[in-house]
Design an enzyme around this catalytic site. Sequence first.
Site, mmCIF file in Angstrom:
data_model
loop_
_atom_site.group_PDB
_atom_site.id
_atom_site.type_symbol
_atom_site.label_atom_id
_atom_site.label_comp_id
_atom_site.label_asym_id
_atom_site.label_seq_id
_atom_site.Cartn_x
_atom_site.Cartn_y
_atom_site.Cartn_z
ATOM 1 N N SER A 113 0.827 -1.211 0.000
ATOM 2 C CA SER A 113 0.000 0.000 0.000
ATOM 3 C C SER A 113 0.857 1.255 0.000
ATOM 4 O O SER A 113 2.038 1.231 0.360
ATOM 5 C CB SER A 113 -0.925 0.008 1.220
ATOM 6 O OG SER A 113 -0.168 0.075 2.404
ATOM 7 N N HIS A 115 -2.049 -2.435 11.424
ATOM 8 C CA HIS A 115 -1.239 -3.517 10.862
ATOM 9 C C HIS A 115 0.183 -3.468 11.424
ATOM 10 O O HIS A 115 0.756 -4.492 11.797
ATOM 11 C CB HIS A 115 -1.199 -3.414 9.333
ATOM 12 C CG HIS A 115 -2.332 -4.101 8.651
ATOM 13 N ND1 HIS A 115 -2.197 -5.301 8.009
ATOM 14 C CD2 HIS A 115 -3.636 -3.758 8.520
ATOM 15 C CE1 HIS A 115 -3.363 -5.677 7.509
ATOM 16 N NE2 HIS A 115 -4.248 -4.749 7.795
#
Length: 209
Positions: free
Chosen positions: A67, A83
């Site tokens: 990402s 995360h």
Amino acid sequence: MEFMVRIDPADDAARALLLQLAELGEVAPMTRGHGAALVLGGARSGKSSWAESQFDGVADVEYVATSQSRADDPEWVERVALHRARRPDAWRTTETTDLASVLRADDATPVLIDCLAVWLDRVLMTAGAWGDAPGWRDAVETQVTDLVAALEDTDREVVLVSNEVGSGIVPATASGRLYRDELGRLNARVAAAVDEVWFCIAGVARRLA
């Protein structure tokens, strides 16, 4: 017929019986082995947490984040932070879309790639898919083919996470349908290149292949 059987690894009689059954049919262990594995699941299915748990106790893991940072999107920033907070401090993070180079690296460290769905979005964007730019399909095919070839050749232990988006309603937009179709094709090609395929739902993982 298919059955799911759990045995005590220390039960020699059960192991012997399982070996006899393996001569008559296909026996797939319900625990992850060594090699390459694809972990699929929907949103909040637990796929990322399960994938991370496969390296519990492993001090050195290369976590590949596909990402981009989105400082203008607080919700996305929070997702990324959650995360990161789950991962052990000793793990190293590589932020890249060049997954083939990671898999071809001369490095014995296990690899966790999270996730292919975000990777594909960035590949499609770079290729100009959303604007139907000339040659975008060839550009995406080149990237996907290179990734699959690297997966087939790598000696690294690797777990790849991806979303399964084809089980819901048909997207209302052409771009949504394009993404759903391209991700489905990508997942199928990666599944054919890895040793194991797992599916997560409600936090429960089951081996598919």
